[in-house]
Design a protein around this motif. Structure first.
Motif, short mmCIF file in Angstrom:
data_model
loop_
_atom_site.label_atom_id
_atom_site.label_comp_id
_atom_site.label_asym_id
_atom_site.label_seq_id
_atom_site.Cartn_x
_atom_site.Cartn_y
_atom_site.Cartn_z
N ARG A 165 -53.91 33.47 -36.66
CA ARG A 165 -53.15 34.69 -36.93
C ARG A 165 -51.64 34.41 -36.93
NH1 ARG A 165 -56.51 39.29 -36.76
NH2 ARG A 165 -54.71 40.66 -36.53
N ILE A 166 -51.30 33.12 -36.97
CA ILE A 166 -49.91 32.67 -37.08
C ILE A 166 -49.72 32.01 -38.43
CG2 ILE A 166 -48.12 31.17 -36.11
CD1 ILE A 166 -49.65 31.28 -33.43
N LEU A 167 -48.69 32.39 -39.15
CA LEU A 167 -48.35 31.77 -40.43
C LEU A 167 -47.03 31.04 -40.31
CD1 LEU A 167 -48.68 31.31 -43.52
CD2 LEU A 167 -47.47 33.49 -43.85
N LEU A 168 -47.05 29.72 -40.53
CA LEU A 168 -45.83 28.92 -40.53
C LEU A 168 -45.33 28.73 -41.95
CD1 LEU A 168 -43.86 26.91 -38.95
CD2 LEU A 168 -45.40 25.11 -39.76
N ILE A 169 -44.01 28.87 -42.13
CA ILE A 169 -43.37 28.58 -43.41
C ILE A 169 -42.39 27.44 -43.16
CG2 ILE A 169 -41.93 29.49 -45.27
CD1 ILE A 169 -43.03 32.30 -44.39
N ASP A 170 -42.66 26.29 -43.75
CA ASP A 170 -41.89 25.07 -43.49
C ASP A 170 -41.71 24.32 -44.79
OD1 ASP A 170 -41.24 22.27 -42.45
OD2 ASP A 170 -41.54 23.33 -40.55
N ASP A 171 -40.61 23.57 -44.91
CA ASP A 171 -40.36 22.86 -46.16
C ASP A 171 -40.87 21.42 -46.15
OD1 ASP A 171 -38.29 22.19 -44.27
OD2 ASP A 171 -37.18 21.25 -45.91
N ARG A 172 -41.37 20.94 -45.01
CA ARG A 172 -41.81 19.54 -44.92
C ARG A 172 -43.33 19.47 -44.93
NH1 ARG A 172 -37.75 15.87 -43.75
NH2 ARG A 172 -35.75 16.86 -43.23
N ALA A 173 -43.86 18.63 -45.82
CA ALA A 173 -45.31 18.51 -45.98
C ALA A 173 -45.99 18.11 -44.68
CB ALA A 173 -45.63 17.49 -47.08
N GLU A 174 -45.38 17.18 -43.93
CA GLU A 174 -46.02 16.71 -42.71
C GLU A 174 -46.14 17.81 -41.66
OE1 GLU A 174 -41.70 15.05 -42.50
OE2 GLU A 174 -43.19 15.56 -44.03
N ASN A 175 -45.17 18.74 -41.66
CA ASN A 175 -45.23 19.84 -40.71
C ASN A 175 -46.29 20.86 -41.11
OD1 ASN A 175 -43.11 18.62 -39.33
ND2 ASN A 175 -41.55 19.90 -40.29
N VAL A 176 -46.39 21.10 -42.40
CA VAL A 176 -47.41 22.03 -42.91
C VAL A 176 -48.80 21.49 -42.59
CG1 VAL A 176 -48.43 23.00 -45.01
CG2 VAL A 176 -45.94 23.02 -44.70
N MET A 177 -49.02 20.21 -42.85
CA MET A 177 -50.34 19.62 -42.58
C MET A 177 -50.66 19.64 -41.09
SD MET A 177 -50.69 16.51 -45.36
CE MET A 177 -49.14 15.71 -44.96
N ALA A 178 -49.65 19.34 -40.24
CA ALA A 178 -49.88 19.33 -38.81
C ALA A 178 -50.17 20.74 -38.29
CB ALA A 178 -48.67 18.75 -38.08
N ALA A 179 -49.49 21.73 -38.85
CA ALA A 179 -49.74 23.12 -38.44
C ALA A 179 -51.16 23.53 -38.80
CB ALA A 179 -48.74 24.05 -39.11
N ARG A 180 -51.60 23.17 -40.00
CA ARG A 180 -52.96 23.52 -40.41
C ARG A 180 -53.99 22.79 -39.55
NH1 ARG A 180 -52.22 23.39 -47.04
NH2 ARG A 180 -50.92 25.28 -47.17
N ALA A 181 -53.69 21.55 -39.20
CA ALA A 181 -54.60 20.80 -38.34
C ALA A 181 -54.72 21.46 -36.97
CB ALA A 181 -54.14 19.36 -38.19
N ALA A 182 -53.67 22.17 -36.54
CA ALA A 182 -53.67 22.86 -35.25
C ALA A 182 -54.30 24.25 -35.35
CB ALA A 182 -52.25 22.97 -34.71
#
Length: 207
Positions: A165-182
């Motif tokens: 229920r948390i949506l992250l908006i980030d410009d770096r691919a590695e951060n987006v992938m890590a957020a989804r993995a979490a």
């Protein structure tokens, strides 16, 4: 049929309790603040350190291992004013409109940023972003940087919200992938079709 990219491909989003913005490259227009702002600022003050040494000092400072005053001294420019350096930052065009619209929906707004604590606070005050963003998680305070999984685990724990229920908006691919993995939902700002705040507004319109 080709498999969609796990970073750029939008996914269906369920109900969102918190929208979390990255700072550099999302809230603020400069994505590479070290290369584009900090290094030139230091050079203008007479710093002669190699770029890798500047990077190491910045990383240590952004992990809360030294104060901004200690950073300036270690970089060879003791007494350099934080506010003078921070004047180089600019808001991303349209970001205040996006924040204001989201604020009216009742969605909680937060920021998860790799940054020096003192500089982050100055920018928050300068641009008045605390009017909309109530929760700030800055690496200089939390002592963990994205994409370390603990950055997202700690975020979820302190927000007391289930990850999906948390949506992250980030410009770096590695951060987006890590957020989804979490377990978080995540969008990459700057990807095709999501490179302006106007496009982000349309993407977030259901809220």
């Amino acid at each position: 049929m080709a498999t969609p990219s796990p970073v750029s491909e939008p996914r269906r989003r369920d109900a969102i309790d918190v929208v979390v913005f990255d700072a550099m490259g999302v809230l603020y227009s400069c994505a590479d603040d070290v290369g584009e702002l900090l290094v030139p600022f230091l050079r203008g003050k007479g710093c002669v350190l190699e770029r890798r040494d500047i990077d190491d000092l910045y990383r240590a400072c952004s992990l809360g291992k030294m104060s901004s005053a200690d950073f300036w001294a270690a970089a060879g420019v003791p007494g350099a004013p934080d506010d003078e350096y921070c004047r180089g930052h600019r808001l991303t065009d349209g970001v205040v409109t996006v924040l204001a619209e989201l604020d009216t929906t009742g969605v909680r707004l937060a920021c998860l940023s790799n940054d020096v604590s003192e500089w982050s606070k100055l920018l928050q005050e300068r641009f008045g972003l605390a009017e909309f963003i109530t929760d700030w998680f800055v690496s200089g305070d939390t002592r963990v940087r994205k994409p370390d999984p603990e950055a997202f685990t700690g975020l979820r724990r302190r927000l007391d919200v289930v990850p999906d229920r948390i949506l992250l908006i980030d410009d770096r691919a590695e951060n987006v992938m890590a957020a989804r993995a979490a377990g978080l939902q995540a969008l990459r700002f700057g990807s095709a079709g999501l490179s302006t705040m106007d496009q982000l507004r349309r993407e977030l319109r259901p809220w």
